[in-house]
Design a protein around this motif. Structure first.
Motif, PDB file in Angstrom:
ATOM      1  N   ILE A  17     -19.477  -2.815  13.173  1.00  0.00           N
ATOM      2  CA  ILE A  17     -18.272  -3.119  13.928  1.00  0.00           C
ATOM      3  C   ILE A  17     -17.995  -1.979  14.897  1.00  0.00           C
ATOM      4  O   ILE A  17     -18.056  -0.805  14.523  1.00  0.00           O
ATOM      5  N   GLY A  18     -17.682  -2.322  16.143  1.00  0.00           N
ATOM      6  CA  GLY A  18     -17.386  -1.301  17.137  1.00  0.00           C
ATOM      7  C   GLY A  18     -16.498  -1.830  18.235  1.00  0.00           C
ATOM      8  O   GLY A  18     -16.066  -2.984  18.223  1.00  0.00           O
ATOM      9  N   SER A  19     -16.226  -0.966  19.222  1.00  0.00           N
ATOM     10  CA  SER A  19     -15.328  -1.324  20.323  1.00  0.00           C
ATOM     11  C   SER A  19     -16.064  -1.918  21.510  1.00  0.00           C
ATOM     12  O   SER A  19     -15.426  -2.272  22.504  1.00  0.00           O
ATOM     13  N   ARG A  20     -17.375  -2.016  21.429  1.00  0.00           N
ATOM     14  CA  ARG A  20     -18.146  -2.635  22.503  1.00  0.00           C
ATOM     15  C   ARG A  20     -19.319  -3.404  21.918  1.00  0.00           C
ATOM     16  O   ARG A  20     -19.784  -3.097  20.814  1.00  0.00           O
ATOM     17  N   MET A  41     -15.661  10.047  14.621  1.00  0.00           N
ATOM     18  CA  MET A  41     -16.005   9.114  15.680  1.00  0.00           C
ATOM     19  C   MET A  41     -16.604   9.876  16.841  1.00  0.00           C
ATOM     20  O   MET A  41     -16.126  10.927  17.237  1.00  0.00           O
ATOM     21  N   SER A  42     -17.664   9.371  17.416  1.00  0.00           N
ATOM     22  CA  SER A  42     -18.319  10.029  18.530  1.00  0.00           C
ATOM     23  C   SER A  42     -17.370  10.125  19.714  1.00  0.00           C
ATOM     24  O   SER A  42     -16.553   9.246  19.966  1.00  0.00           O
ATOM     25  N   ASN A  43     -17.500  11.231  20.479  1.00  0.00           N
ATOM     26  CA  ASN A  43     -16.666  11.403  21.653  1.00  0.00           C
ATOM     27  C   ASN A  43     -16.962  10.374  22.724  1.00  0.00           C
ATOM     28  O   ASN A  43     -16.153  10.159  23.634  1.00  0.00           O
ATOM     29  N   ASN A  44     -18.142   9.751  22.649  1.00  0.00           N
ATOM     30  CA  ASN A  44     -18.526   8.763  23.641  1.00  0.00           C
ATOM     31  C   ASN A  44     -18.021   7.369  23.294  1.00  0.00           C
ATOM     32  O   ASN A  44     -18.180   6.451  24.102  1.00  0.00           O
ATOM     33  N   GLU A  45     -17.461   7.192  22.126  1.00  0.00           N
ATOM     34  CA  GLU A  45     -16.996   5.885  21.682  1.00  0.00           C
ATOM     35  C   GLU A  45     -15.475   5.860  21.579  1.00  0.00           C
ATOM     36  O   GLU A  45     -14.870   6.796  21.091  1.00  0.00           O
ATOM     37  N   GLN A  46     -14.892   4.780  22.058  1.00  0.00           N
ATOM     38  CA  GLN A  46     -13.452   4.612  21.982  1.00  0.00           C
ATOM     39  C   GLN A  46     -13.083   3.834  20.725  1.00  0.00           C
ATOM     40  O   GLN A  46     -13.759   2.873  20.374  1.00  0.00           O
ATOM     41  N   PRO A  47     -12.032   4.218  20.042  1.00  0.00           N
ATOM     42  CA  PRO A  47     -11.618   3.451  18.862  1.00  0.00           C
ATOM     43  C   PRO A  47     -11.095   2.078  19.262  1.00  0.00           C
ATOM     44  O   PRO A  47     -10.646   1.868  20.396  1.00  0.00           O
ATOM     45  N   PRO A  96     -14.123   2.408  12.677  1.00  0.00           N
ATOM     46  CA  PRO A  96     -14.028   2.002  14.090  1.00  0.00           C
ATOM     47  C   PRO A  96     -12.626   2.144  14.673  1.00  0.00           C
ATOM     48  O   PRO A  96     -12.454   2.004  15.873  1.00  0.00           O
ATOM     49  N   LEU A  97     -11.619   2.400  13.824  1.00  0.00           N
ATOM     50  CA  LEU A  97     -10.235   2.385  14.287  1.00  0.00           C
ATOM     51  C   LEU A  97      -9.677   3.752  14.630  1.00  0.00           C
ATOM     52  O   LEU A  97      -8.632   3.858  15.253  1.00  0.00           O
ATOM     53  N   GLY A  98     -10.322   4.811  14.226  1.00  0.00           N
ATOM     54  CA  GLY A  98      -9.752   6.127  14.438  1.00  0.00           C
ATOM     55  C   GLY A  98      -8.740   6.470  13.360  1.00  0.00           C
ATOM     56  O   GLY A  98      -8.701   5.854  12.301  1.00  0.00           O
ATOM     57  N   LYS A  99      -7.887   7.435  13.631  1.00  0.00           N
ATOM     58  CA  LYS A  99      -6.942   7.925  12.628  1.00  0.00           C
ATOM     59  C   LYS A  99      -5.754   6.974  12.484  1.00  0.00           C
ATOM     60  O   LYS A  99      -5.298   6.374  13.452  1.00  0.00           O
ATOM     61  N   SER A 100      -5.268   6.870  11.251  1.00  0.00           N
ATOM     62  CA  SER A 100      -4.078   6.072  11.002  1.00  0.00           C
ATOM     63  C   SER A 100      -2.848   6.836  11.486  1.00  0.00           C
ATOM     64  O   SER A 100      -2.871   8.065  11.602  1.00  0.00           O
ATOM     65  N   PRO A 101      -1.750   6.121  11.791  1.00  0.00           N
ATOM     66  CA  PRO A 101      -0.535   6.794  12.287  1.00  0.00           C
ATOM     67  C   PRO A 101      -0.020   7.832  11.297  1.00  0.00           C
ATOM     68  O   PRO A 101       0.057   7.581  10.100  1.00  0.00           O
ATOM     69  N   SER A 102       0.335   8.987  11.800  1.00  0.00           N
ATOM     70  CA  SER A 102       0.841  10.068  10.948  1.00  0.00           C
ATOM     71  C   SER A 102       2.351   9.938  10.751  1.00  0.00           C
ATOM     72  O   SER A 102       3.089   9.567  11.675  1.00  0.00           O
ATOM     73  N   ALA A 103       2.791  10.260   9.549  1.00  0.00           N
ATOM     74  CA  ALA A 103       4.226  10.225   9.250  1.00  0.00           C
ATOM     75  C   ALA A 103       4.896  11.575   9.510  1.00  0.00           C
ATOM     76  O   ALA A 103       6.074  11.752   9.186  1.00  0.00           O
ATOM     77  N   ALA A 104       4.178  12.514  10.115  1.00  0.00           N
ATOM     78  CA  ALA A 104       4.735  13.844  10.344  1.00  0.00           C
ATOM     79  C   ALA A 104       5.975  13.791  11.229  1.00  0.00           C
ATOM     80  O   ALA A 104       6.931  14.550  11.039  1.00  0.00           O
ATOM     81  N   LEU A 105       5.967  12.852  12.212  1.00  0.00           N
ATOM     82  CA  LEU A 105       7.109  12.749  13.123  1.00  0.00           C
ATOM     83  C   LEU A 105       8.385  12.386  12.375  1.00  0.00           C
ATOM     84  O   LEU A 105       9.483  12.777  12.775  1.00  0.00           O
ATOM     85  N   VAL A 106       8.246  11.633  11.286  1.00  0.00           N
ATOM     86  CA  VAL A 106       9.413  11.237  10.505  1.00  0.00           C
ATOM     87  C   VAL A 106      10.109  12.470   9.922  1.00  0.00           C
ATOM     88  O   VAL A 106      11.334  12.490   9.751  1.00  0.00           O
ATOM     89  N   LEU A 107       9.350  13.510   9.623  1.00  0.00           N
ATOM     90  CA  LEU A 107       9.913  14.737   9.064  1.00  0.00           C
ATOM     91  C   LEU A 107      10.390  15.691  10.149  1.00  0.00           C
ATOM     92  O   LEU A 107      11.382  16.401   9.967  1.00  0.00           O
ATOM     93  N   ILE A 108       9.692  15.698  11.279  1.00  0.00           N
ATOM     94  CA  ILE A 108      10.019  16.654  12.345  1.00  0.00           C
ATOM     95  C   ILE A 108      11.240  16.223  13.146  1.00  0.00           C
ATOM     96  O   ILE A 108      12.091  17.041  13.501  1.00  0.00           O
ATOM     97  N   ALA A 109      11.330  14.914  13.436  1.00  0.00           N
ATOM     98  CA  ALA A 109      12.398  14.421  14.316  1.00  0.00           C
ATOM     99  C   ALA A 109      13.803  14.770  13.835  1.00  0.00           C
ATOM    100  O   ALA A 109      14.639  15.240  14.627  1.00  0.00           O
ATOM    101  N   PRO A 110      14.157  14.574  12.549  1.00  0.00           N
ATOM    102  CA  PRO A 110      15.523  14.922  12.137  1.00  0.00           C
ATOM    103  C   PRO A 110      15.811  16.410  12.222  1.00  0.00           C
ATOM    104  O   PRO A 110      16.953  16.810  12.490  1.00  0.00           O
ATOM    105  N   ILE A 111      14.783  17.243  12.006  1.00  0.00           N
ATOM    106  CA  ILE A 111      14.975  18.687  12.120  1.00  0.00           C
ATOM    107  C   ILE A 111      15.283  19.068  13.564  1.00  0.00           C
ATOM    108  O   ILE A 111      16.216  19.840  13.847  1.00  0.00           O
ATOM    109  N   VAL A 112      14.495  18.485  14.501  1.00  0.00           N
ATOM    110  CA  VAL A 112      14.730  18.760  15.920  1.00  0.00           C
ATOM    111  C   VAL A 112      16.111  18.257  16.330  1.00  0.00           C
ATOM    112  O   VAL A 112      16.859  18.926  17.060  1.00  0.00           O
ATOM    113  N   GLY A 113      16.463  17.046  15.849  1.00  0.00           N
ATOM    114  CA  GLY A 113      17.775  16.497  16.184  1.00  0.00           C
ATOM    115  C   GLY A 113      18.909  17.360  15.660  1.00  0.00           C
ATOM    116  O   GLY A 113      19.919  17.583  16.345  1.00  0.00           O
ATOM    117  N   ALA A 114      18.765  17.851  14.442  1.00  0.00           N
ATOM    118  CA  ALA A 114      19.810  18.687  13.844  1.00  0.00           C
ATOM    119  C   ALA A 114      19.953  20.009  14.590  1.00  0.00           C
ATOM    120  O   ALA A 114      21.070  20.491  14.818  1.00  0.00           O
TER     121      ALA A 114
END
Length: 216
Positions: free
Chosen positions: A101-104, A1-7, A131-149
């Motif tokens: 399809i775009g944001s403007r 996605m271009s830096n000038n365009e917002q998702p 036009p939507l950008g990146k989908s939500p990453s599931a990385a936090l699901v793996l990192i959060a329990p490690i940080v909590g532990a």
């Protein structure tokens, strides 16, 4: 996605339009990409004794169909179109619509092509996310329990497992929420594409009826 365009972040931000033109200068060919990888190999020699094995080389190739043509919209108004992966066909002189399809308003990514002569629409699901950008990453699901532990082991050693489990639950809930919103927004983009395509087909019908009336 271009830096000038917002998702697109909300359904209200989805803007779509179409352009219909005449196909010129169609070209079709195949692109072959060759990949190679090396594994294994080596060995040892000591006092003239030992063994050496040659590395194993694996070679694979993929072939991609490419279609390229020009969309002629009017005098001194045309653009080049390149579609990889097959799935869309057009020949000289046919009328084709591109949906964007775009944001403007007045700007957007190509997300669908429709050939009015054949009635075929090409709208790969992968194009919907441009036009939507990146989908939500599931990385936090793996990192959060490690940080909590780790935090639990340092602060509350007896409850490290509880904090790890709580971190996982919170991260999983947050990810599910974001993923659900993303799917909803993706479906809204798909619906907007359908609406724009319907407008394009209606316009094509009016143009064809007008030409038939003139010919009569």
């Amino acid at each position: 996605m271009s830096n000038n365009e917002q998702p697109i972040r909300r359904a209200e931000d989805i803007h779509g339009f179409f352009r219909t033109g005449i196909v010129r200068g169609v070209g079709n060919w195949s692109e072959t990409h060759v990949r190679s990888s090396t594994s294994g190999g080596g060995g040892y020699v000591h006092n003239g004794m030992g063994h050496i094995s040659a590395p194993r080389v694996s070679v694979s190739s993929t072939t991609t169909e490419v279609t390229r043509f020009f969309m002629e919209y009017g005098e001194d108004d045309e653009e080049e179109v390149t579609i990889k992966g097959g799935g869309f066909a057009a020949r000289e002189g046919q009328r084709v619509t591109v949906v964007r399809i775009g944001s403007r308003p007045g700007w957007g990514y190509d997300v669908a092509y429709h050939n009015h002569n054949t009635g075929k629409t090409y709208a790969p699901d992968g194009w919907l996310v441009w036009p939507l950008g990146k989908s939500p990453s599931a990385a936090l699901v793996l990192i959060a329990p490690i940080v909590g532990a780790i935090a639990g082991a340092l602060l509350l050693p007896s409850l490290w497992w509880f904090l790890g489990l709580a971190g996982f639950g919170w991260a999983f809930y947050a990810w599910r929420q974001k993923a659900g919103e993303y799917r909803t927004l993706k479906e809204a983009v798909r619906q907007r594409i359908g609406e724009v395509l319907a407008d394009a087909k209606a316009e094509h019908g009016r143009v064809r009826a007008g030409r038939e009336g003139e010919a009569a």
